[in-house]
Design a protein around this motif. Structure first.
Motif, PDB file in Angstrom:
ATOM      1  N   ASP A 202       0.828  -1.209   0.000  1.00  0.00           N
ATOM      2  CA  ASP A 202       0.000   0.000   0.000  1.00  0.00           C
ATOM      3  C   ASP A 202       0.864   1.262   0.000  1.00  0.00           C
ATOM      4  O   ASP A 202       0.567   2.217  -0.714  1.00  0.00           O
ATOM      5  CB  ASP A 202      -0.929   0.029   1.220  1.00  0.00           C
ATOM      6  N   LEU A 203       1.929   1.255   0.791  1.00  0.00           N
ATOM      7  CA  LEU A 203       2.811   2.417   0.854  1.00  0.00           C
ATOM      8  C   LEU A 203       3.460   2.674  -0.499  1.00  0.00           C
ATOM      9  O   LEU A 203       3.460   3.801  -0.997  1.00  0.00           O
ATOM     10  CB  LEU A 203       3.891   2.221   1.921  1.00  0.00           C
ATOM     11  N   HIS A 204       3.982   1.632  -1.125  1.00  0.00           N
ATOM     12  CA  HIS A 204       4.650   1.811  -2.413  1.00  0.00           C
ATOM     13  C   HIS A 204       3.670   2.250  -3.507  1.00  0.00           C
ATOM     14  O   HIS A 204       4.010   3.110  -4.333  1.00  0.00           O
ATOM     15  CB  HIS A 204       5.393   0.536  -2.823  1.00  0.00           C
ATOM     16  N   MET A 205       2.476   1.714  -3.515  1.00  0.00           N
ATOM     17  CA  MET A 205       1.497   2.124  -4.524  1.00  0.00           C
ATOM     18  C   MET A 205       1.044   3.565  -4.270  1.00  0.00           C
ATOM     19  O   MET A 205       0.786   4.316  -5.219  1.00  0.00           O
ATOM     20  CB  MET A 205       0.311   1.167  -4.556  1.00  0.00           C
ATOM     21  N   PHE A 206       0.967   3.958  -3.011  1.00  0.00           N
ATOM     22  CA  PHE A 206       0.658   5.342  -2.662  1.00  0.00           C
ATOM     23  C   PHE A 206       1.750   6.270  -3.193  1.00  0.00           C
ATOM     24  O   PHE A 206       1.472   7.288  -3.832  1.00  0.00           O
ATOM     25  CB  PHE A 206       0.516   5.464  -1.138  1.00  0.00           C
ATOM     26  N   PHE A 207       3.023   5.921  -2.944  1.00  0.00           N
ATOM     27  CA  PHE A 207       4.127   6.722  -3.468  1.00  0.00           C
ATOM     28  C   PHE A 207       4.093   6.770  -4.992  1.00  0.00           C
ATOM     29  O   PHE A 207       4.300   7.826  -5.588  1.00  0.00           O
ATOM     30  CB  PHE A 207       5.480   6.171  -3.011  1.00  0.00           C
ATOM     31  N   LYS A 208       3.823   5.644  -5.615  1.00  0.00           N
ATOM     32  CA  LYS A 208       3.762   5.597  -7.083  1.00  0.00           C
ATOM     33  C   LYS A 208       2.733   6.601  -7.604  1.00  0.00           C
ATOM     34  O   LYS A 208       3.017   7.367  -8.528  1.00  0.00           O
ATOM     35  CB  LYS A 208       3.411   4.186  -7.560  1.00  0.00           C
TER      36      LYS A 208
ATOM     37  N   GLY B 137       7.351  -0.891  -8.859  1.00  0.00           N
ATOM     38  CA  GLY B 137       6.706  -1.945  -8.076  1.00  0.00           C
ATOM     39  C   GLY B 137       6.992  -1.798  -6.601  1.00  0.00           C
ATOM     40  O   GLY B 137       7.443  -0.754  -6.137  1.00  0.00           O
ATOM     41  N   VAL B 138       6.768  -2.852  -5.880  1.00  0.00           N
ATOM     42  CA  VAL B 138       6.902  -2.846  -4.428  1.00  0.00           C
ATOM     43  C   VAL B 138       8.340  -3.219  -4.071  1.00  0.00           C
ATOM     44  O   VAL B 138       8.647  -4.356  -3.734  1.00  0.00           O
ATOM     45  CB  VAL B 138       5.888  -3.825  -3.790  1.00  0.00           C
ATOM     46  N   SER B 139       9.226  -2.246  -4.174  1.00  0.00           N
ATOM     47  CA  SER B 139      10.647  -2.504  -3.965  1.00  0.00           C
ATOM     48  C   SER B 139      11.334  -1.240  -3.464  1.00  0.00           C
ATOM     49  O   SER B 139      11.150  -0.158  -4.036  1.00  0.00           O
ATOM     50  CB  SER B 139      11.270  -2.953  -5.287  1.00  0.00           C
ATOM     51  N   TRP B 140      12.134  -1.379  -2.432  1.00  0.00           N
ATOM     52  CA  TRP B 140      12.893  -0.226  -1.937  1.00  0.00           C
ATOM     53  C   TRP B 140      13.952   0.199  -2.940  1.00  0.00           C
ATOM     54  O   TRP B 140      14.270   1.386  -3.043  1.00  0.00           O
ATOM     55  CB  TRP B 140      13.501  -0.520  -0.567  1.00  0.00           C
ATOM     56  N   ASP B 141      14.500  -0.749  -3.702  1.00  0.00           N
ATOM     57  CA  ASP B 141      15.460  -0.387  -4.748  1.00  0.00           C
ATOM     58  C   ASP B 141      14.798   0.472  -5.819  1.00  0.00           C
ATOM     59  O   ASP B 141      15.366   1.474  -6.275  1.00  0.00           O
ATOM     60  CB  ASP B 141      16.080  -1.636  -5.387  1.00  0.00           C
ATOM     61  N   ALA B 142      13.593   0.095  -6.236  1.00  0.00           N
ATOM     62  CA  ALA B 142      12.858   0.886  -7.230  1.00  0.00           C
ATOM     63  C   ALA B 142      12.499   2.260  -6.658  1.00  0.00           C
ATOM     64  O   ALA B 142      12.522   3.269  -7.373  1.00  0.00           O
ATOM     65  CB  ALA B 142      11.602   0.151  -7.679  1.00  0.00           C
ATOM     66  N   PHE B 143      12.169   2.314  -5.371  1.00  0.00           N
ATOM     67  CA  PHE B 143      11.872   3.590  -4.725  1.00  0.00           C
ATOM     68  C   PHE B 143      13.096   4.501  -4.788  1.00  0.00           C
ATOM     69  O   PHE B 143      12.998   5.661  -5.186  1.00  0.00           O
ATOM     70  CB  PHE B 143      11.438   3.350  -3.269  1.00  0.00           C
ATOM     71  N   TRP B 144      14.257   3.964  -4.418  1.00  0.00           N
ATOM     72  CA  TRP B 144      15.494   4.753  -4.460  1.00  0.00           C
ATOM     73  C   TRP B 144      15.758   5.267  -5.873  1.00  0.00           C
ATOM     74  O   TRP B 144      16.033   6.446  -6.076  1.00  0.00           O
ATOM     75  CB  TRP B 144      16.671   3.924  -3.947  1.00  0.00           C
TER      76      TRP B 144
END
Length: 95
Positions: free
Chosen positions: A18-24, A34-41
């Motif tokens: 949910d957090l990652h999709m919210f950020f997306k 997707g749901v990945s801290w590497d992708a977030f970075w």
């Protein structure tokens, strides 16, 4: 051009997905995100047009439900603030 300040309300977000999709959605990340801290970075340092200051409010629900991922998020925030000195991500209230 980056907006000067953006505040995101994380109320009710209690899963990593949910957090990652919210950020997306809120930070207009690419479709492949997707749901990945590497992708977030990768997204926050090289792809997304991040605001000068991003404030995350009401993060406590997520921290209580996902303490391991909240620890990672805090580390990512600290690394981002060092890596991109002209921009900042902060928790309100501070952690």
């Amino acid at each position: 051009m980056s907006v000067p300040h953006l505040t995101l309300d994380l109320s009710g977000l209690t899963t990593k997905a949910d957090l990652h999709m919210f950020f997306k959605r809120e930070l207009a990340f690419e479709d492949w995100y997707g749901v990945s801290w590497d992708a977030f970075w990768d997204s926050i340092v090289a792809i997304a047009d991040m605001p000068v200051v991003l404030t995350l409010q009401h993060w406590q629900d997520f921290a209580a439900a996902c303490p391991r991922d909240m620890k990672i998020l805090r580390e990512v925030i600290a690394d981002y603030n060092d890596y991109v000195p002209s921009k900042r991500i902060e928790l309100d209230p501070p952690a």
